[in-house]
Design an enzyme around this catalytic site. Structure first.
Site, PDB file in Angstrom:
ATOM      1  N   CYS A  74       0.609  -1.067   0.412  1.00  0.00           N
ATOM      2  CA  CYS A  74       0.560   0.191   0.155  1.00  0.00           C
ATOM      3  C   CYS A  74       0.825   1.531   0.202  1.00  0.00           C
ATOM      4  CB  CYS A  74      -0.981  -0.019   1.140  1.00  0.00           C
ATOM      5  SG  CYS A  74      -1.467  -1.517   1.348  1.00  0.00           S
ATOM      6  N   ASN A 114       1.003  -0.378   5.713  1.00  0.00           N
ATOM      7  CA  ASN A 114       1.817  -1.459   4.452  1.00  0.00           C
ATOM      8  C   ASN A 114       2.310  -2.227   5.400  1.00  0.00           C
ATOM      9  OD1 ASN A 114       2.391  -1.630   2.251  1.00  0.00           O
ATOM     10  ND2 ASN A 114       4.201  -0.493   2.019  1.00  0.00           N
ATOM     11  N   LYS A 155       2.633  -2.376  -7.996  1.00  0.00           N
ATOM     12  CA  LYS A 155       3.875  -2.392  -8.854  1.00  0.00           C
ATOM     13  C   LYS A 155       5.051  -2.761  -8.310  1.00  0.00           C
ATOM     14  CE  LYS A 155       7.191  -0.632 -11.588  1.00  0.00           C
ATOM     15  NZ  LYS A 155       7.466  -0.998 -12.763  1.00  0.00           N
ATOM     16  N   HIS A 185       7.503 -30.155 -27.818  1.00  0.00           N
ATOM     17  CA  HIS A 185       7.478 -31.551 -27.659  1.00  0.00           C
ATOM     18  C   HIS A 185       5.868 -30.521 -26.442  1.00  0.00           C
ATOM     19  CE1 HIS A 185      11.728 -33.067 -27.483  1.00  0.00           C
ATOM     20  NE2 HIS A 185      11.467 -31.895 -27.205  1.00  0.00           N
ATOM     21  N   GLU A 220       9.397 -12.809 -21.512  1.00  0.00           N
ATOM     22  CA  GLU A 220       9.292 -11.392 -20.787  1.00  0.00           C
ATOM     23  C   GLU A 220       8.535 -10.946 -22.100  1.00  0.00           C
ATOM     24  OE1 GLU A 220       9.878  -9.796 -18.839  1.00  0.00           O
ATOM     25  OE2 GLU A 220       9.708  -7.081 -19.023  1.00  0.00           O
ATOM     26  N   ARG A 253       1.201   1.531  -6.022  1.00  0.00           N
ATOM     27  CA  ARG A 253       2.216   0.763  -4.803  1.00  0.00           C
ATOM     28  C   ARG A 253       0.121  -0.402  -4.253  1.00  0.00           C
ATOM     29  NH1 ARG A 253       6.045   0.976  -2.263  1.00  0.00           N
ATOM     30  NH2 ARG A 253       5.310  -0.166  -0.765  1.00  0.00           N
ATOM     31  N   LYS A 307       4.362  -9.232 -20.139  1.00  0.00           N
ATOM     32  CA  LYS A 307       4.242  -7.687 -20.610  1.00  0.00           C
ATOM     33  C   LYS A 307       2.661  -8.276 -21.435  1.00  0.00           C
ATOM     34  CE  LYS A 307       6.570  -6.302 -19.233  1.00  0.00           C
ATOM     35  NZ  LYS A 307       7.275  -6.132 -18.213  1.00  0.00           N
TER      36      LYS A 307
HETATM   37  O1  M6R Z   1      10.725  -4.885  -7.847  1.00  0.00           O
HETATM   38  P1  M6R Z   1      10.662  -5.796  -8.505  1.00  0.00           P
HETATM   39  O2  M6R Z   1      11.580  -6.521 -10.074  1.00  0.00           O
HETATM   40  O3  M6R Z   1      11.449  -6.633  -7.459  1.00  0.00           O
HETATM   41  O4  M6R Z   1       9.430  -6.554  -8.761  1.00  0.00           O
HETATM   42  C1  M6R Z   1       9.204  -7.743  -9.010  1.00  0.00           C
HETATM   43  C2  M6R Z   1       8.117  -8.223 -10.587  1.00  0.00           C
HETATM   44  O5  M6R Z   1       6.634  -7.870  -9.300  1.00  0.00           O
HETATM   45  C3  M6R Z   1       7.865  -7.345 -11.696  1.00  0.00           C
HETATM   46  O6  M6R Z   1       9.028  -7.428 -12.492  1.00  0.00           O
HETATM   47  C4  M6R Z   1       7.146  -7.702 -12.086  1.00  0.00           C
HETATM   48  O7  M6R Z   1       6.761  -8.711 -13.025  1.00  0.00           O
HETATM   49  C5  M6R Z   1       6.055  -6.541 -13.152  1.00  0.00           C
HETATM   50  N1  M6R Z   1       4.687  -5.722 -12.829  1.00  0.00           N
HETATM   51  C6  M6R Z   1       5.985  -7.469 -14.627  1.00  0.00           C
HETATM   52  O8  M6R Z   1       6.071  -6.144 -15.634  1.00  0.00           O
END
Ligand code: M6R
Length: 607
Positions: free
Chosen positions: A2, A98, A602, A503, A480, A27, A484
């Protein structure tokens, strides 16, 4: 996870709190609220939904006053609702939180048995009850009451507390959740991170684990949980407030994609020594010759960057590397200890799983290097050394510039190690370093051709699923690309090692499935082309990411996106860019909430 903000001073608190919460919405955005004191008592205004809903409510129910606390929530205990929104008020005590109180069930039962009435499902309300009882039980001041309550809870937390009976003081406490205090003139601030208060002050105190802070207009007193004073010099933050704004782009994510050449250039500054064919890492005092094994621990996008790091370090330094999902690492009693270098990769530096993995590794005697984007965040502070990426604040939930700067950091680190293990000869190091310095220009070139991805997004954006394929260091890029697309467009996508397709996942392929194949020039090219032909033979739609100058690929692929040539170790830094743009434009085409996708936050500060 939070966002929390507190203000005490001479100005109206509510606009400052709401301004801070706006910066902290990344957050969590399930609900928001403020508690502001005036004329003898605090007024709590809170509601379910994003900050905009709170702002509307504050128009009808203003909260005047010059001291207050504010919160934006990502639900852990209790569904998103008005009742579960913070602040929680019990008697004269308002609390924002938080984190997670791990012993909340036992405490709730104990409190309920002795007469406490609960109005929410949250763990936080328990803390408000404990402080209320401490105050009513005769604690001489709010700081003492909070200290007494803290002795009963365990878990992760950053709390800020306000007492209607002492309306000049905020008391905060931190354990495993981030907290900073901002210093003003005749006013002071508390927040989850610097961006929330950057427009108000640049003088910041970073609060450590196990610390409490008592904040008034004119004073900030830091102690440990036993009341022993702790001293700290403020740090002056040099980020511009504009760096945290959208800067004219439709979304933070698009802005951050475009910022990547600058972010990569900043990450390289001062670290490339072309005269010595070496990398300068002044703050990292690792004796590379004594490192027997490197273990990466990370989550999400940072995990994918670590997989690329494995490839780079094994190729250039010939040190064995393992890559672990941080969320799995500590739960299987990992074999790790002296001689191992654990590299914790985390954009935010606050991810709870990664932090727990670091603690596990340190507890077993390993040395820890943190690669993070956030100065003085928890993971770098826990580690033996920190290597900071200089991406600047990343606000979009989908990580972009943090990823490419992590990849550049991996490359620098691999060269640094390779020069020290003697496995990387000077001429090859020189070539790679020179190529690294060329990357910002090449990245800009790819991003400037983004319109092609917008066209492809419209052409394929209605598909029900996507497959991403890559080999070698392109395999993590396939993962990745799939992550995304999933997180911002809600389209199911899978990343697969291209050689594994036969496979299993080959069964998915038909004329409706777009398959993004990463086929830059390099040792895996011929094999990847064979995989691409296997897709073609089953009528899959092929979108190839290839190297500029590749004139053959067009005969097999339906769509071709070309990126500039560069050494194979650095190719992921270029090939990921079209995938970021593709996801962004697909999501924009679908009209999803790109910067704050559903169910996500985030910074994931719960395990
Ligand atoms: O802050 P961090 O790099 O530790 O965060 C890790 C993941 O939560 C973060 O990379 C998440 O997968 C992203 N939303 C990907 O875009």
């Amino acid at each position: 996870m939070c966002g929390i903000v507190g203000y005490v001073g001479a100005r109206q608190a509510t606009p400052i709190l709401v301004g801070g919460l706006r910066k902290l919405e990344y957050r969590g955005y399930d609900s928001a609220g403020v508690s502001v004191w005036s004329e003898g008592q605090s007024r709590v205004v809170r509601c379910r939904g994003k900050l905009a809903a709170l702002e509307d409510k504050l128009v009808k129910e203003p909260a005047p006053g010059t001291i207050g606390i504010g919160h934006t929530r990502w639900a852990t205990h209790g569904r998103p609702s008005d009742e579960n929104a913070h602040p929680h008020k019990v008697g004269a005590i308002s609390v924002i939180h938080n984190g997670i109180i791990e012993n909340h069930l036992a405490l709730r039962q104990e409190l309920a048995a002795s007469g406490s009435k609960f109005t929410s499902e949250t763990d936080t309300e328990i803390f408000a009850h404990l402080i209320d009882r401490a105050v009513r039980g005769g604690a001489p001041d709010l700081t003492t009451a909070v200290r007494q309550a803290l002795a009963k809870v365990h878990g992760a937390y950053a709390f800020v507390v306000m007492n209607d009976k002492d309306p000049s003081t905020l008391v905060a406490a931190k354990n495993a959740s981030p907290m900073v205090v901002g210093l003003g003139d005749g006013e002071n601030f508390i927040a989850s991170d610097v961006t929330a208060i950057l427009s108000e002050t640049r003088r910041i105190l970073f609060i450590d684990e196990g610390e409490m802070v008592t904040v008034t207009r004119d004073a900030v007193v830091i102690t440990d949980f036993d009341g022993k004073p702790r001293t700290r010099e403020p740090k002056v933050i040099t980020w511009s407030a504009m760096q945290a704004e959208k800067g004219g782009y439709k979304h933070f994510m698009l802005k951050e994609i475009h910022e990547q050449p600058r972010a990569v250039a900043d990450t390289l500054v001062g670290r490339v020594d072309l005269e010595r064919d070496d990398v300068v890492l002044d703050d990292v005092k690792i004796d590379a010759t004594k490192v027997k094994r490197i273990i990466f621990v990370a989550c999400g996008t940072s995990y994918h960057a670590s997989l690329v790091g494995e490839f780079m370090i094994e190729a250039l330094a010939r040190i064995p590397v393992e890559v672990e999902l941080a969320s799995e690492f500590r739960y299987r009693d990992p074999i790790v200890g002296p001689g191992d270098l654990v590299v914790a990769v985390s954009q935010s530096g606050e991810t709870a799983d990664t932090m727990a993995a670091v603690r596990e590794a340190k507890g077993k005697g390993a040395q820890v290097l943190a690669i993070s984007n956030v100065l003085e965040s928890s993971i770098p502070r826990l580690a033996d050394w920190a290597f900071y990426t200089h991406a600047g604040p990343e606000i979009g939930v989908a990580s972009t510039k943090a990823f490419t700067t992590q990849l550049v950091s991996m490359a620098l680190f691999a060269i640094y190690l390779g020069r020290r293990t003697g496995k990387l000869a000077a001429p090859r190091a020189r070539e790679l370093l020179a190529e690294l310095l060329q990357l910002p220009t090449k990245m800009k070139d790819v991003i400037d051709h983004g319109a092609q991805l917008q066209v492809l997004a419209r052409r394929y954006g209605n598909a029900h699923g996507f497959l991403f394929l890559g080999r070698g260091a392109q395999y993590p890029i396939a993962l990745e690309g799939a992550l995304k697309l999933k997180e911002i467009s809600y389209i199911h996508a899978e990343g697969y090692a291209a050689g594994e397709m036969k496979h299993g996942p080959i069964a998915l392929i038909d004329e409706h499935l777009p398959v993004v194949v990463l086929v830059p020039r390099g040792p895996n090219y011929e094999k990847a082309i064979s995989n691409l032909s296997e897709v073609k033979a089953r009528s899959g739609k092929i979108l190839a990411i290839a190297t500029r100058g590749d004139t053959d690929i067009g005969s097999t692929a339906d769509e071709v996106v070309l990126v500039p040539d560069c050494p194979v170790e650095l190719q992921p830094i270029l090939t990921v860019l079209p995938l970021q743009l593709l996801s962004y434009y697909v999501a924009d085409f679908k009209g999803t909430d790109i910067d704050q996708p559903r169910n996500l936050a985030k910074s994931v500060t719960v395990e």
